[in-house]
Design a protein around this motif. Sequence first.
Motif, PDB file in Angstrom:
ATOM      1  N   ASP A 114     -13.633 -10.594 -12.132  1.00 22.75           N
ATOM      2  CA  ASP A 114     -13.893  -9.330 -11.439  1.00 22.75           C
ATOM      3  C   ASP A 114     -13.540  -8.132 -12.318  1.00 22.75           C
ATOM      4  O   ASP A 114     -14.311  -7.154 -12.395  1.00 22.75           O
ATOM      5  N   GLU A 124     -17.177 -12.921  -3.880  1.00 24.10           N
ATOM      6  CA  GLU A 124     -18.635 -12.955  -3.795  1.00 24.10           C
ATOM      7  C   GLU A 124     -19.154 -11.831  -2.910  1.00 24.10           C
ATOM      8  O   GLU A 124     -20.167 -11.191  -3.228  1.00 24.10           O
ATOM      9  N   ALA A 125     -18.458 -11.545  -1.813  1.00 28.53           N
ATOM     10  CA  ALA A 125     -18.852 -10.419  -0.961  1.00 28.53           C
ATOM     11  C   ALA A 125     -18.632  -9.089  -1.683  1.00 28.53           C
ATOM     12  O   ALA A 125     -19.457  -8.170  -1.593  1.00 28.53           O
ATOM     13  N   ARG A 126     -17.535  -8.989  -2.408  1.00 27.22           N
ATOM     14  CA  ARG A 126     -17.244  -7.766  -3.156  1.00 27.22           C
ATOM     15  C   ARG A 126     -18.323  -7.511  -4.203  1.00 27.22           C
ATOM     16  O   ARG A 126     -18.816  -6.390  -4.340  1.00 27.22           O
ATOM     17  N   TRP A 127     -18.699  -8.552  -4.953  1.00 24.72           N
ATOM     18  CA  TRP A 127     -19.687  -8.372  -6.017  1.00 24.72           C
ATOM     19  C   TRP A 127     -21.069  -8.055  -5.451  1.00 24.72           C
ATOM     20  O   TRP A 127     -21.824  -7.283  -6.047  1.00 24.72           O
ATOM     21  N   ALA A 128     -21.399  -8.642  -4.303  1.00 18.79           N
ATOM     22  CA  ALA A 128     -22.695  -8.330  -3.670  1.00 18.79           C
ATOM     23  C   ALA A 128     -22.764  -6.868  -3.258  1.00 18.79           C
ATOM     24  O   ALA A 128     -23.832  -6.233  -3.322  1.00 18.79           O
ATOM     25  N   ALA A 171     -14.926 -16.433  -1.281  1.00 21.40           N
ATOM     26  CA  ALA A 171     -15.758 -15.649  -0.369  1.00 21.40           C
ATOM     27  C   ALA A 171     -15.484 -14.157  -0.525  1.00 21.40           C
ATOM     28  O   ALA A 171     -16.405 -13.325  -0.460  1.00 21.40           O
ATOM     29  N   TYR A 183     -10.712 -15.659 -10.659  1.00 20.04           N
ATOM     30  CA  TYR A 183     -11.647 -14.729 -10.013  1.00 20.04           C
ATOM     31  C   TYR A 183     -11.268 -13.278 -10.280  1.00 20.04           C
ATOM     32  O   TYR A 183     -12.146 -12.425 -10.495  1.00 20.04           O
ATOM     33  N   TYR A 238     -21.845 -17.783 -11.029  1.00 19.59           N
ATOM     34  CA  TYR A 238     -22.297 -16.984  -9.888  1.00 19.59           C
ATOM     35  C   TYR A 238     -22.859 -15.642 -10.353  1.00 19.59           C
ATOM     36  O   TYR A 238     -23.837 -15.138  -9.800  1.00 19.59           O
ATOM     37  N   LEU A 239     -22.246 -15.080 -11.398  1.00 19.00           N
ATOM     38  CA  LEU A 239     -22.714 -13.791 -11.916  1.00 19.00           C
ATOM     39  C   LEU A 239     -23.850 -13.948 -12.924  1.00 19.00           C
ATOM     40  O   LEU A 239     -24.379 -12.947 -13.408  1.00 19.00           O
ATOM     41  N   VAL A 277     -26.611  -8.958  -8.056  1.00 15.94           N
ATOM     42  CA  VAL A 277     -25.752 -10.102  -7.733  1.00 15.94           C
ATOM     43  C   VAL A 277     -25.844 -10.396  -6.245  1.00 15.94           C
ATOM     44  O   VAL A 277     -25.849  -9.479  -5.437  1.00 15.94           O
ATOM     45  N   GLY A 278     -25.869 -11.690  -5.900  1.00 13.25           N
ATOM     46  CA  GLY A 278     -25.834 -12.059  -4.506  1.00 13.25           C
ATOM     47  C   GLY A 278     -27.213 -12.224  -3.889  1.00 13.25           C
ATOM     48  O   GLY A 278     -28.237 -12.002  -4.492  1.00 13.25           O
TER      49      GLY A 278
END
Length: 370
Positions: free
Chosen positions: A291, A359-363, A356, A287, A67-68, A369-370
């Motif tokens: 992170d 992914e929201a945190r990284w965006a 979820a 995760y 994802y990253l 990202v995202g």
Amino acid sequence: MDDMAPPALVDKPEGWTPPEASMGTAIAWPTGPAVELPQLTIGYLQVLSGSEAAQRLELTAKDAVDYLGWGWEYCDAEGVPDAMQTCLETLINSDVDAIVTDGTTVEVIVEGLARARAEGIPFVNTGGTQSFYHLYAASFNPNDAELGRVLAEWMVGNAGKDGPVQISSAGFAKWGSDREDSLRAAIEGTGITTGAEEMVDFADVIGTAADAAANWLLQAPDSVAFWLSFDVAALGVGPVIVESFPGVSPPDRPMVLTFYANCGTQQQMLAGGVDASSEENLEWGSYVAIDQIASYFAKGVQFTDELRPYYEDADGNAVQFSIPFIVTPEDLADECDPGRGPYPTPTDPSWTDYVAFFEARWAAEYSNVG
């Protein structure tokens, strides 16, 4: 790695103990301008790919890395202690930026851990409690003593008779001994006792556990339970029980108790060979590891010392993903894909939506990202 070098890892003295997490030390939701996440390569030391719990951690870590947009180097030790050290050396020699493992016993990789730290490569443990932590950059593992307590108390409440518990032991590892210590504490003062303890062979957990169960049925057929500290042992013991006691339930046969509701364990539950497991969605550790690695390299933030940290969500609520609970056959779905599930989850969705959440945190935290 590109851009600026991260800060040096914090040295911890020998005997250092990780602090307990609390809501007051929850990791804050990112605020302010997003920063660019550097390109990294993560090395993954798989302790035993034959363990579905290990597969769950590995696949989830790979999901997060993909994802990253990061690179991935992989080595499977196949449960062999010497290979665990060799894998670690191989990953260090591959010039990875950070290394993640899923519970490799710390005692067998001490030399590699020290070398990784000396070379500035963060090494992060997930999946299993360790006997010491000062050589890790961080560890994000379940509370195996709590997993054991939850299972042992369920056993005491549902045993229906007194007698011995036979133990398929993983006491060579801290996560195994913690689970077994919780069993002993829970049965103290009851009519339930410990019987034989047979250590599994890490490289042949299924075979050694099956042999032990067959022997126990001959020597102590009226046992209250067979306690399987290593999740893989259920794949050996379950079929022995089904063959020996077709259609029979406890207390007319020994209970079979283990850890993690893996797909293979679920099959044994539905067949009548396993009665309960102590589960938590252990994938959260993968995760959190990714992170924390991202934050260290992108923002120079040191790894948290807490084993099961709280995080703040976008609304300021503190959440923690490490929640042990009991699984019985009634809790299972109709199908299960090994390594992917579905696996049973706690009742509160905020404890299980770690994908979820991150992914929201990284965006919000990283501009690319995202």
